[in-house]
Scaffold this motif. Structure first.
Motif, short mmCIF file in Angstrom:
data_model
loop_
_atom_site.label_atom_id
_atom_site.label_comp_id
_atom_site.label_asym_id
_atom_site.label_seq_id
_atom_site.Cartn_x
_atom_site.Cartn_y
_atom_site.Cartn_z
N ASP A 191 -2.88 -1.87 -2.69
CA ASP A 191 -2.60 -1.58 -4.11
C ASP A 191 -2.32 -2.87 -4.86
O ASP A 191 -2.66 -3.01 -6.03
N GLU A 192 -1.63 -3.77 -4.18
CA GLU A 192 -1.46 -5.09 -4.81
C GLU A 192 -1.43 -6.16 -3.73
O GLU A 192 -1.25 -5.87 -2.56
N ARG A 251 0.87 -1.18 0.00
CA ARG A 251 0.00 0.00 0.00
C ARG A 251 0.89 1.22 0.00
O ARG A 251 1.78 1.35 0.85
N ARG A 252 0.68 2.09 -0.96
CA ARG A 252 1.49 3.30 -1.06
C ARG A 252 0.59 4.52 -0.98
O ARG A 252 -0.53 4.49 -1.50
N HIS A 275 5.67 4.31 1.40
CA HIS A 275 5.37 2.89 1.27
C HIS A 275 4.84 2.40 2.61
O HIS A 275 5.59 1.90 3.45
N THR A 306 6.37 9.43 -2.28
CA THR A 306 5.54 8.24 -2.12
C THR A 306 5.91 7.54 -0.81
O THR A 306 7.08 7.27 -0.56
#
Lengths: 405, 242
Positions: free
Chosen positions: B66-67, B17-18, B27, B25
């Motif tokens: 996010d992924e 998740r960023r 992290h 950015t």
């Protein structure tokens, strides 16, 4: 999915338990609607008052006057001959046209009235008894002319209410003799006070039989002829018929002008139009003000409740449900505010009607409907947009809005 | 909803998740992998900004990775729609926040009732479920008070009541004692641990070492990554929290 009843309970609670916010929003909404309904009500009342004044003339009365009034330009008459008079015979001949119900020839002048040494100048009107029915004039004492036209002993006259008071004061007027220039007449009737209309103040006039008045003023020509027709829809046809008749009698020359109620109204049309436009303009501005008031109150409300939206989502409400809750609340608020405003406005209008019975203060339906419509739409729209935004936020962000609290 | 589905089993795989903060950015979660079985007692510790709150929000479906994958009750929640996640939050997850997040205009009872209202449970059933919870939380006397009339400890107990009313198998607590004095803090911790003892999965995020060390399994996070994941066989110490 949340149950309908719980949905309503939740909404009502959020309205009744945050009294200050609810009251402020209600007031904003009510003021907006109140302004529109009240202003248009007053404006419309004025407009209808003016319309009614014109309507008192009668829709079925044509007025014929000597001379041709043209606004289309062209050369002035070169014949050197003035316009021909409208004679009493011309007027009477109009009765032969089918569709004419009554006619009233009119001569007008100023003459000196005197009773037992006192004298004053007054408006003197010569006409026939049909005049009183055409103009809907009523008598407070006595009656219209009692003897038929052409009879020798027609020395009668009728007084307007004000003139009667001024001439006789508390004394009895009926049966008294009045000198009008060199002519003597007996008062046979007194008019009720009917105000002005059509340019004459009837309450200040003395009315004589038309032939006597023509003798006093030494004239063959009539000032006006009022023509009452049987069928209101036949105004254009009757106008043509009267013009034809007069043309025939005046050697083919059209030297009279007929004023129809329509043409009278259209002469005042500009005035009425401006009045209508200003009412509409006032209404539009008030609606705008209402919309902005409502928008501000709702925006503040939603900003304050962003954290609650986040919480509801964390507790398992979907975005759709959250939106729906806010929309319901806004709708309830907008509707009750609008109804409240309308009731207050109607109450004030009722008070105005009570105070000024002659002016028909009433809000046209379109104004009430659009006021309620616009405020409801403004209330819903301006809570929909921020609610939509808040509902779209990830719950975590919405929750953080309250973190500092 | 069958009982078999109502398990708090959690499987996290390769979650990132960023956040964008200005042109930087952050992290916040960096390759998180985690397996949690039903009934565990886990504490998450770490310095400020280490990503523990983000982890909790992610586990609570308040935030979406996010992924990576996040399996809850046998389903990957990452590709779900927000609406579906809302349903999952309601049925599977209870939240306890540091600042309580009660609705100020609703009474204690109504606040606890709220998740059931949102779930569309009929009023009779709601009353039946509320009564034992209110009694257990010791709020019988205060149930009709507004949050502003309650002490911090009572408010947090109302929040716990709200979190467990749907019988969610997973309870997430973010600094649950952060705003409380020692005594009420200990009360709240005791209540949470009691619930855990009855089988609820309890995940506590805290700065507080003493509180963190009461959990059997302790995660430590630094810069968005889990740097240690230790399970202690010893039962929680009996010394008071805080």
């Amino acid at each position: 999915m949340i149950r309908l009843q719980d949905h309503l309970t939740f909404t009502l609670r959020s309205l009744t338990r945050t009294r200050f916010r609810t009251t402020m929003q209600l007031v904003a909404m009510a003021i907006g609607v109140l302004a529109v309904v009240l202003l248009t009500g007053i404006g419309e009342g004025g407009r209808r008052f003016v319309m009614a004044e014109f309507a008192s003339l009668g829709n079925d009365v044509l007025v014929m006057l000597p001379g041709r009034k043209e606004t289309t330009g062209g050369l002035p008459p070169l014949t050197g001959e003035g316009t021909r008079d409208i004679t009493l015979e011309d007027a009477q001949s109009l009765m032969r046209i089918s569709g004419v119900e009554r006619i009233a020839p009119i001569v007008v002048g100023i003459s000196r009235l005197s009773i037992s040494g006192l004298s004053r100048d007054s408006l003197v009107l010569g006409t026939t008894e049909d005049f009183f029915s055409i103009r809907d004039l009523a008598f407070s004492q006595g009656q219209a002319f009692t003897t038929r036209e052409g009879s020798r002993s027609r020395s009668e006259c009728i007084l307007g209410a004000t003139l009667r008071d001024e001439l006789f004061g508390p004394k009895r007027a009926l049966g008294q003799w009045i000198n009008v220039a060199d002519y003597r007449c007996r008062v046979t009737g007194v008019l009720t006070d009917s105000g002005t209309g059509f340019g004459f103040d009837m309450s200040n006039a003395l009315i004589l039989p038309v032939d006597n008045a023509m003798q006093i003023f030494n004239t063959e020509g009539l000032f006006r002829v009022m023509i009452q027709i049987e069928n209101i829809d036949a105004v254009p046809a009757m106008t043509t018929a009267v013009e034809q008749q007069m043309k025939l009698r005046h050697d083919g020359q059209l030297d009279i002008t007929i004023v129809t109620p329509d043409s009278l109204l259209s002469a005042f049309n500009n005035v009425l139009l401006i009045m209508t436009f200003s009412v509409a303009g006032i209404a539009a501005i008030s609606l705008l003000v209402a919309g902005v008031l409502i928008m501000n109150m709702t925006l503040i409300g939603v900003a304050q409740r962003r954290a609650e939206i986040g919480l509801l989502k964390a507790l398992g409400a979907s975005s759709k449900e959250v939106r729906l809750l806010f929309i319901t609340e806004a709708t309830l608020l907008a509707t009750s505010g609008a109804v409240l405003g309308m009731l207050i406005a109607e109450f004030i209008l009722w008070g105005l009607r009570f105070k000024f019975p002659e002016v028909p203060f009433a809000t046209p339906l379109w104004a009430s409907v659009s006021a309620i419509g616009v405020s409801a739409i403004a209330g819903i729209l301006f809570s929909w947009i921020p609610a939509q935004k808040a509902a779209k936020l990830p719950p975590v962000l919405a929750l953080q809005a309250q973190a500092g609290k | 909803m069958t009982e078999a589905m109502k398990t708090g089993a959690i499987k996290v795989r390769g979650v990132h998740r960023r956040f964008q903060l200005g042109d930087q950015t952050v992290h916040a979660l960096n390759d998180i992998n985690l397996d949690i079985t039903q009934g565990e007692y886990i504490s998450v510790m770490g310095p400020s900004g280490s990503g523990k709150s983000t982890l909790l929000n992610m586990l609570g479906l308040l935030d979406v990775p996010d992924e990576g994958e996040y399996w809850l009750a046998g389903e990957d929640t990452v590709p779900m729609s927000e609406e579906a996640r809302a349903g999952y939050r309601r049925d599977h997850i209870g939240f306890v926040f540091q600042s309580y997040h009660l609705v100020p205009r609703l009474s204690a009872r109504e606040n606890m009732e709220l998740p059931m209202v949102l779930a569309g449970i009929p009023p009779a059933e709601r009353r039946k479920r509320l009564a034992p919870v209110i009694q257990r939380l010791g709020l019988t006397e205060r149930a009709d008070h507004k949050p502003e009339q309650l002490s911090g400890g009572q408010r947090q107990r109302v929040a716990i009541g709200r979190a467990i009313i749907m019988q969610a198998p997973l309870l997430l607590a973010d600094e649950p004692t952060g705003n409380l004095d020692t005594h009420s803090g200990a009360d709240v911790v005791e209540l949470l641990e009691e619930l855990n003892a009855q089988g609820i999965t309890l995940i506590v995020v805290t700065h507080d070492m003493a509180l963190g060390q009461r959990a059997k399994r302790r995660l430590r996070m630094v810069d968005g990554a889990i740097v240690s994941d230790d399970t202690f066989a010893i039962p929680p110490t009996e010394e008071p929290a805080v």
